[in-house]
Design a protein around this motif. Structure first.
Motif, PDB file in Angstrom:
ATOM      1  N   ARG A 111       0.828  -1.210   0.000  1.00  0.00           N
ATOM      2  CA  ARG A 111       0.000   0.000   0.000  1.00  0.00           C
ATOM      3  C   ARG A 111       0.862   1.260   0.000  1.00  0.00           C
ATOM      4  O   ARG A 111       0.515   2.254  -0.640  1.00  0.00           O
ATOM      5  CB  ARG A 111      -0.948  -0.020   1.195  1.00  0.00           C
ATOM      6  CG  ARG A 111      -2.088  -1.010   1.055  1.00  0.00           C
ATOM      7  CD  ARG A 111      -3.106  -0.851   2.170  1.00  0.00           C
ATOM      8  NE  ARG A 111      -4.321  -1.602   1.880  1.00  0.00           N
ATOM      9  CZ  ARG A 111      -4.518  -2.872   2.221  1.00  0.00           C
ATOM     10  NH1 ARG A 111      -3.570  -3.525   2.887  1.00  0.00           N
ATOM     11  NH2 ARG A 111      -5.639  -3.492   1.909  1.00  0.00           N
ATOM     12  N   LEU A 115       1.043   4.208  -2.716  1.00  0.00           N
ATOM     13  CA  LEU A 115       0.959   5.608  -2.312  1.00  0.00           C
ATOM     14  C   LEU A 115       2.112   6.418  -2.893  1.00  0.00           C
ATOM     15  O   LEU A 115       1.950   7.585  -3.257  1.00  0.00           O
ATOM     16  CB  LEU A 115       0.960   5.706  -0.783  1.00  0.00           C
ATOM     17  CG  LEU A 115       0.657   7.063  -0.151  1.00  0.00           C
ATOM     18  CD1 LEU A 115      -0.708   7.573  -0.576  1.00  0.00           C
ATOM     19  CD2 LEU A 115       0.724   6.973   1.366  1.00  0.00           C
ATOM     20  N   TYR A 145      -7.157  -0.493  -6.379  1.00  0.00           N
ATOM     21  CA  TYR A 145      -6.511   0.802  -6.587  1.00  0.00           C
ATOM     22  C   TYR A 145      -6.725   1.305  -8.016  1.00  0.00           C
ATOM     23  O   TYR A 145      -6.752   2.503  -8.261  1.00  0.00           O
ATOM     24  CB  TYR A 145      -5.028   0.675  -6.271  1.00  0.00           C
ATOM     25  CG  TYR A 145      -4.241   1.947  -6.437  1.00  0.00           C
ATOM     26  CD1 TYR A 145      -4.394   3.008  -5.557  1.00  0.00           C
ATOM     27  CD2 TYR A 145      -3.329   2.092  -7.481  1.00  0.00           C
ATOM     28  CE1 TYR A 145      -3.668   4.179  -5.703  1.00  0.00           C
ATOM     29  CE2 TYR A 145      -2.597   3.258  -7.630  1.00  0.00           C
ATOM     30  CZ  TYR A 145      -2.768   4.296  -6.741  1.00  0.00           C
ATOM     31  OH  TYR A 145      -2.046   5.459  -6.898  1.00  0.00           O
ATOM     32  N   TYR A 555     -11.295   7.363  -2.267  1.00  0.00           N
ATOM     33  CA  TYR A 555     -10.385   6.876  -1.233  1.00  0.00           C
ATOM     34  C   TYR A 555     -10.786   5.467  -0.792  1.00  0.00           C
ATOM     35  O   TYR A 555     -11.965   5.134  -0.726  1.00  0.00           O
ATOM     36  CB  TYR A 555     -10.403   7.800  -0.018  1.00  0.00           C
ATOM     37  CG  TYR A 555      -9.549   9.033  -0.186  1.00  0.00           C
ATOM     38  CD1 TYR A 555      -8.177   8.990   0.045  1.00  0.00           C
ATOM     39  CD2 TYR A 555     -10.110  10.244  -0.588  1.00  0.00           C
ATOM     40  CE1 TYR A 555      -7.392  10.119  -0.120  1.00  0.00           C
ATOM     41  CE2 TYR A 555      -9.326  11.376  -0.749  1.00  0.00           C
ATOM     42  CZ  TYR A 555      -7.966  11.302  -0.510  1.00  0.00           C
ATOM     43  OH  TYR A 555      -7.180  12.417  -0.681  1.00  0.00           O
ATOM     44  N   LEU A 561      -5.300   5.297   0.509  1.00  0.00           N
ATOM     45  CA  LEU A 561      -4.989   5.341  -0.915  1.00  0.00           C
ATOM     46  C   LEU A 561      -6.072   6.103  -1.671  1.00  0.00           C
ATOM     47  O   LEU A 561      -7.264   5.983  -1.378  1.00  0.00           O
ATOM     48  CB  LEU A 561      -4.865   3.928  -1.479  1.00  0.00           C
ATOM     49  CG  LEU A 561      -3.679   3.093  -0.974  1.00  0.00           C
ATOM     50  CD1 LEU A 561      -3.725   1.701  -1.580  1.00  0.00           C
ATOM     51  CD2 LEU A 561      -2.365   3.764  -1.284  1.00  0.00           C
ATOM     52  N   SER A 563      -7.512   6.575  -5.473  1.00  0.00           N
ATOM     53  CA  SER A 563      -7.501   6.023  -6.825  1.00  0.00           C
ATOM     54  C   SER A 563      -7.489   7.155  -7.850  1.00  0.00           C
ATOM     55  O   SER A 563      -8.442   7.934  -7.928  1.00  0.00           O
ATOM     56  CB  SER A 563      -8.730   5.140  -7.048  1.00  0.00           C
ATOM     57  OG  SER A 563      -8.808   4.728  -8.403  1.00  0.00           O
TER      58      SER A 563
END
Length: 683
Positions: A111, A115, A145, A555, A561, A563
């Protein structure tokens, strides 16, 4: 007591610095290391991080962390990175990634790699383990994502493993899981627009409805039906079976619409069959052979919608759409262009680029096609900083007549240019300088749009202040840059809760004292801040989206995260709404379908290591911010225990309520793979 000790040690540091003249930093650094070690041993990781940030030696934490405190330290640094300037924020996240890798917390490391937007970090995580179910969990995270990446040989053990991982990354399992959720909570029955309108509760006066009003009502019903039944594969308008239709689609509703409205009706079938291109693409064959160009345009757009977010190595959407774009009919080509942009958003597909770039560079291309071609390229190459595409869009903006510059739809060209730099911050500076050479009002609109998109989700206070100054100035009637400035404030501040609360208070003042252009944009900005989270009434517009199973929030992963594909779709529609009469309420109502890029199931679906559904008890409740808290505080409050699959509302989080299984990811969202706990023994 710890604070007192820290204060005394700081006094000692200052005293030593004043006394030591040769190398005044040698002894203080050793003392800082001792202070940090003391904090790390006594559950004060946040104080250790703050001290190392002050002395600009955050890398020292990599030496100090151990298996019992690295999680709290990483969580605090990740939270702090939102308030750091570039490149300090990236350095802090890289440190977090390295610490997660050091202690084998690979799913959290993945993750952070996403990011950072670093494909090397992502590949490094896959190569660090031979656990195939864990790699499948990685693939589910990447699919959520929206990253369209190829699984390379070093990321998988063999070809079978590679194909299985690629299938998950390409979202081929999404429709199956979504329908499993719908069946579990018994919402498979189609809903009609009348079920949403509830017109029987409204006292209607007598009178004859004009044909124009009736046509508008049918168009509205088309969109309501499409968004309510999105992804369910059946509805009461477009998929009604008939005796003469072998594919289960009668097409009666299609011919109850007029002119360009038929295109949106045909495209709505793509929403009904969303995420299922294997069976959905065949449903459009009869529409592609229609004699009506409006229907063909809608079918091409529908092919793009049904393929949204779902990839295939054979590119069936591109093959079908490109075959029907070799025509002189502008509206048919427009449907194909927008369909390609939706189908391949975020993929950076070079075949799509070649097809669209040819249209964009052709001087004979009609103006409206140039605009939609630029938007589609911006969606496909969102966040790529592609210089060649940027130059092509800049050339289109510079080579415009005064009549074209006065057309409201031209404002989508700066949006298309800004999408290429979405979230890339300083990378947009050179393009901003070029945009200052544009003609008239489009120059101001372009500068503001580029800045707001490049810093979207960063929380950059300096950019918020610049956008506020634009809103505070009184402009002549017809000013165009105030609207995108208001939306820009929402985009920049949406990253964390404090920023959202600050922006809402700012918008209250803008509604009281702002110009007309500002007041018109504030509801759009509020909708962006509270999307799929109805704090304010304006955010309840899509409350029936997917019968309540879908969200538009870009989010995910506990709001860690963002997208880029989802945000790109939302931004495009928001800017189109700044002039509703000329875009969505005019001939370009099909722009509403771009919202499909942000649509995702708000579900928690647990599966076993064979990816078969596995129902287990979970606690779902409001998420609690545990950053900086010692021990093991609860991450949810006011929870209720349910059996999976479950729906997660805005601001909610889930925890496993059984010790029989272990999740392969600490964030329970979307698809979660469970593994039997070897230490759990049943009575």
């Amino acid at each position: 007591m710890q604070t007192l000790c820290s204060g005394l040690l700081f006094v000692t540091i200052i005293f030593v610095v004043l006394q030591k003249k040769d190398n005044p930093f040698e002894v203080p650094i050793r003392l800082v290391q001792k202070i940090v070690a003391f904090h790390m041993k006594h559950n004060a990781e946040h104080e250790a991080v703050d001290l190392l940030m002050e002395v600009d030696d955050l890398e020292e934490l990599h030496v100090q962390v151990v298996s019992t405190n690295y999680k709290r330290a990483c969580l605090y640094i990740t939270s702090c990175s939102k308030y750091l300037l570039t490149p300090d924020d990236l350095s802090a996240l890289c440190l977090v990634h390295n610490m997660y890798m050091k202690f084998g917390e690979l799913e959290s490391a993945l993750r952070i790699g996403l990011l950072l937007d670093d494909s090397k970090c992502v590949k490094k995580v896959f190569a660090a383990t031979g656990d195939f179910p864990l790699k499948q969990q990685f693939a589910y995270i990447i699919a959520r994502y929206g990253l369209s990446m190829e699984i390379h040989a070093e990321m998988a053990a063999d070809e079978n493993e590679k194909d299985a991982l690629q299938e998950i990354v390409y979202n081929r399992k999404l429709s199956e899981g979504y329908l499993a959720l719908a069946r579990d909570i018994c919402v498979m029955e189609p809903k009609s627009p009348e079920d949403i309108y509830k017109e029987h509760l409204i006292h209607r006066r007598g009178g004859i409805i004009s044909s124009l009003v009736s046509a508008k009502q049918n168009l509205a019903a088309t969109f309501v039906n499409a968004f309510v039944n999105a992804g369910f594969g059946q509805d009461e308008l477009m998929t009604v079976p008939s005796a003469s239709s072998g594919d289960g689609c009668s097409g009666i509703w299609l011919f109850m619409n007029e002119g360009h409205m038929r295109s949106s009706a045909a495209a709505s079938l793509g929403m009904i069959l969303l995420w299922d291109p294997d069976s959905g693409l065949t449903k459009f064959e009869k529409y592609l052979h229609s004699n009506n160009t409006d229907i063909i345009a809608g079918a091409l757009l529908g092919i793009g919608i049904v393929s949204c977010g779902v990839r295939n190595n054979s590119d069936p959407a591109l093959v079908r759409i490109s075959e029907h774009m070799k025509t002189d009919n502008s509206f048919q080509r427009l449907g194909g262009i927008l369909g390609l942009g939706i189908a391949y958003a975020g993929s950076q597909n070079n075949k799509v680029r070649a097809c669209l770039s040819f249209i964009l560079s052709d001087h004979r291309t009609p103006f409206e096609l140039l605009v939609f071609c630029a938007i589609s390229l911006g969606l496909v190459f969102v966040g790529s900083c592609n210089e060649e595409i940027a130059e092509s869009i800049i050339f289109v903006l510079m080579d415009r007549t005064k009549a074209q510059l006065a057309n409201p739809i031209i404002r989508l060209l700066p949006v298309a240019l800004g999408l290429l730099y979405l979230g890339k911050q300083e990378a947009v500076d050179a393009t901003v300088e070029v945009s200052k050479t544009f003609d008239g009002k489009i120059k101001k609109y372009c500068v503001v749009t580029l800045m707001s998109l490049a810093y979207a989700g960063t929380g950059n206070v300096d950019k918020v202040q610049k956008l506020l100054r634009i809103c505070s100035k009184r402009h002549k009637k017809g000013g165009t840059r105030q609207g995108p400035a208001v939306i820009g404030i929402a985009l920049v501040t949406m990253a964390e809760e404090l920023g959202v609360e600050m922006a809402v208070r700012l918008f209250e003042r803008l509604l009281q004292y702002g110009d007309h252009n500002i007041r018109r944009a504030v509801p759009l900005a509020l909708g962006m801040l509270c999307i799929s989270n109805p704090k304010v009434r304006i955010a309840q517009g899509f409350v029936h989206l997917g019968k309540g199973l879908l969200t538009l929030d870009p989010y995910h992963s506990n709001r860690q995260l963002l997208s880029p594909v989802a945000l790109a779709g939302l931004v495009t529609v928001l800017h189109a709404c700044l002039n509703m009469n000329s875009t969505i309420l005019g001939e370009y109502h099909c722009l509403l379908y771009i919202l499909v890029l942000a649509m995702q199931p708000r579900m928690l679906l647990t599966v076993n290591e064979d990816l078969k559904p596995l129902s287990v008890p979970v606690r779902a409740g409001q998420a609690v911010d545990v950053v900086g808290q010692a021990g093991r505080p609860r991450t949810v409050t006011g929870f209720q225990t349910h059996l999976t699959p479950v729906l997660l509302g805005a601001g909610e989080r889930a925890e496993l309520a059984t010790e029989k299984y272990l999740p392969l990811t600490p964030v329970l969202e979307g698809f979660v793979i469970l593994r039997k706990n070897p230490e759990c023994h049943e009575d």
